[in-house]
Design an enzyme around this catalytic site. Structure first.
Site, PDB file in Angstrom:
ATOM      1  N   HIS A   4     -25.300 -74.007 -59.415  1.00 40.61           N
ATOM      2  CA  HIS A   4     -24.494 -74.839 -60.267  1.00 40.61           C
ATOM      3  C   HIS A   4     -23.141 -74.071 -60.329  1.00 40.61           C
ATOM      4  O   HIS A   4     -22.205 -74.557 -61.163  1.00 40.61           O
ATOM      5  CB  HIS A   4     -24.929 -75.468 -61.247  1.00 40.61           C
ATOM      6  CG  HIS A   4     -26.124 -76.316 -60.914  1.00 40.61           C
ATOM      7  ND1 HIS A   4     -27.703 -75.770 -60.848  1.00 40.61           N
ATOM      8  CD2 HIS A   4     -26.258 -77.572 -60.373  1.00 40.61           C
ATOM      9  CE1 HIS A   4     -28.421 -76.830 -60.415  1.00 40.61           C
ATOM     10  NE2 HIS A   4     -27.534 -77.748 -60.003  1.00 40.61           N
ATOM     11  N   VAL A  88     -20.870 -73.920 -78.961  1.00 43.15           N
ATOM     12  CA  VAL A  88     -19.870 -74.551 -79.891  1.00 43.15           C
ATOM     13  C   VAL A  88     -19.790 -75.947 -79.916  1.00 43.15           C
ATOM     14  O   VAL A  88     -19.206 -76.250 -78.846  1.00 43.15           O
ATOM     15  CB  VAL A  88     -18.433 -73.622 -79.779  1.00 43.15           C
ATOM     16  CG1 VAL A  88     -18.527 -72.393 -80.548  1.00 43.15           C
ATOM     17  CG2 VAL A  88     -18.100 -73.548 -78.259  1.00 43.15           C
ATOM     18  N   GLY A  89     -20.485 -76.695 -80.548  1.00 50.27           N
ATOM     19  CA  GLY A  89     -20.516 -77.965 -80.231  1.00 50.27           C
ATOM     20  C   GLY A  89     -20.054 -78.899 -81.696  1.00 50.27           C
ATOM     21  O   GLY A  89     -19.667 -78.528 -82.510  1.00 50.27           O
ATOM     22  N   GLU A 179     -27.718 -83.139 -82.888  1.00 48.73           N
ATOM     23  CA  GLU A 179     -26.837 -82.629 -81.502  1.00 48.73           C
ATOM     24  C   GLU A 179     -27.922 -82.613 -80.737  1.00 48.73           C
ATOM     25  O   GLU A 179     -29.102 -83.327 -80.699  1.00 48.73           O
ATOM     26  CB  GLU A 179     -26.242 -81.340 -81.856  1.00 48.73           C
ATOM     27  CG  GLU A 179     -26.955 -80.117 -82.144  1.00 48.73           C
ATOM     28  CD  GLU A 179     -27.637 -79.589 -80.955  1.00 48.73           C
ATOM     29  OE1 GLU A 179     -26.677 -79.226 -80.254  1.00 48.73           O
ATOM     30  OE2 GLU A 179     -28.870 -79.607 -80.948  1.00 48.73           O
ATOM     31  N   MET A 180     -27.474 -82.163 -79.267  1.00 49.61           N
ATOM     32  CA  MET A 180     -28.292 -82.532 -78.358  1.00 49.61           C
ATOM     33  C   MET A 180     -28.735 -81.135 -77.591  1.00 49.61           C
ATOM     34  O   MET A 180     -29.352 -81.571 -76.138  1.00 49.61           O
ATOM     35  CB  MET A 180     -27.888 -83.586 -77.391  1.00 49.61           C
ATOM     36  CG  MET A 180     -27.612 -84.808 -78.080  1.00 49.61           C
ATOM     37  SD  MET A 180     -26.699 -86.165 -77.025  1.00 49.61           S
ATOM     38  CE  MET A 180     -27.839 -86.211 -75.781  1.00 49.61           C
ATOM     39  N   GLU A 181     -28.467 -80.046 -77.873  1.00 49.05           N
ATOM     40  CA  GLU A 181     -28.776 -78.746 -76.767  1.00 49.05           C
ATOM     41  C   GLU A 181     -29.380 -77.543 -77.632  1.00 49.05           C
ATOM     42  O   GLU A 181     -29.984 -76.891 -76.687  1.00 49.05           O
ATOM     43  CB  GLU A 181     -27.279 -78.391 -76.153  1.00 49.05           C
ATOM     44  CG  GLU A 181     -26.728 -79.216 -75.207  1.00 49.05           C
ATOM     45  CD  GLU A 181     -25.726 -80.469 -75.932  1.00 49.05           C
ATOM     46  OE1 GLU A 181     -25.766 -80.198 -77.273  1.00 49.05           O
ATOM     47  OE2 GLU A 181     -25.548 -81.349 -75.348  1.00 49.05           O
ATOM     48  N   ASP A 204     -19.189 -86.542 -87.074  1.00 49.93           N
ATOM     49  CA  ASP A 204     -19.599 -87.588 -87.674  1.00 49.93           C
ATOM     50  C   ASP A 204     -20.413 -87.711 -88.650  1.00 49.93           C
ATOM     51  O   ASP A 204     -21.527 -86.734 -88.690  1.00 49.93           O
ATOM     52  CB  ASP A 204     -19.627 -88.998 -86.507  1.00 49.93           C
ATOM     53  CG  ASP A 204     -20.484 -88.612 -85.458  1.00 49.93           C
ATOM     54  OD1 ASP A 204     -20.178 -88.029 -84.601  1.00 49.93           O
ATOM     55  OD2 ASP A 204     -21.742 -88.793 -85.823  1.00 49.93           O
TER      56      ASP A 204
END
Ligand code: R1P
Ligand code: URA
Length: 234
Positions: A4, A88-89, A179-181, A204
């Site tokens: 990828h 960094v999210g 969060e998601m990761e 948020d």
């Protein structure tokens, strides 16, 4: 070249910042790095390498969620020798005393994902941050006058959940934000013996419904990026 990423050997630095949004990768490269060169365009998942205060740093978009992020993280580590990875999210706060625009350093990540659980049936494997990157980031952020919160976050497989009850219950057990990761990043860092950290800007608030404006997000985001860049430099 990996499945990828079209970067050539040597194109990626040992230290890599990992935003979910590939356009945020471009923004970081254009705003903070000198002589940034793009090394990946496959699937539009942009990646760049440049220098920050003389130190070579890459920034690679990961997409949203662990299945996507873990593809890029594993290819960066196995294919290109990445050794220091800082996500960094953005995140949603799940405690009242966590405020919009706060920066969180995720010491650990709970998760509702089966990715780690299926690897170690019958065990709970705690995905944790690298202590050196965590300590450095906390100290750098504090010196900058930022209110850096250090603690547990939860990495969810779903952004849109039918019910937020479990996430809110996790908040009542000290978890700061969703969060998601992060859990996927920490699991792969443990598996391959590299250093990882997740820094998050609160975009948020799950309990109050507050959201940041795009301008507010950008300002706080810039602070978080500088912390990450300083932490991997020197
Ligand atoms: O801002 P990023 O890094 O994408 O992170 C958060 O935002 C996305 C959801 O909107 C998920 O990827 C979540 O983890
Ligand atoms: O509420 C939020 C905000 C950012 N990212 C998430 O996964 N959830």
């Amino acid at each position: 070249m990996t499945v990828h990423l079209e970067a050539k050997a040597g194109d990626v630095a040992e230290s890599v910042l990992l935003p979910g949004d590939p356009l945020r990768a471009k923004y970081i490269a254009e705003t903070f790095l000198e002589n940034a060169v793009s090394y990946n365009n496959v699937r539009g998942m942009l990646g760049f390498t440049g220098t920050y205060k003389g130190n070579r740093v890459s920034v690679q978009g990961t997409g949203m969620g662990m299945p996507s992020a873990m593809i890029y993280i594993q290819e960066l580590i196995e294919g290109y020798g990445a050794k220091n990875l800082i996500r960094v999210g953005t995140c949603g706060a799940i405690q009242e005393d966590v405020k919009i625009r706060d920066v969180i350093a995720a010491q650990a990540a709970a998760t509702n994902s089966n990715i780690i659980r299926s690897r170690f049936p019958g065990y709970d494997f705690p995905p944790i941050a690298n202590f050196e990157l965590l300590k450095k980031s906390y100290e750098i952020g504090s010196e900058k006058g930022l209110n850096i919160l250090v603690g547990n976050v939860v990495s969810s497989d779903l952004f849109y959940m039918d019910s937020q009850d479990e996430v809110i219950a996790l908040g009542k057990h000290g978890v700061l934000a969703v969060e998601m990761e992060a859990a996927g990043l920490y699991y792969l860092a443990a598996k391959f013996g590299v250093k990882a950290l997740t820094l998050l800007t609160v975009s948020d608030h799950i309990l109050t419904g507050e959201q940041t404006s795009s301008m507010e997000r950008q300002t706080t985001f810039n602070d978080m990026i500088e912390v990450a860049l300083e932490a991997v430099s020197g």
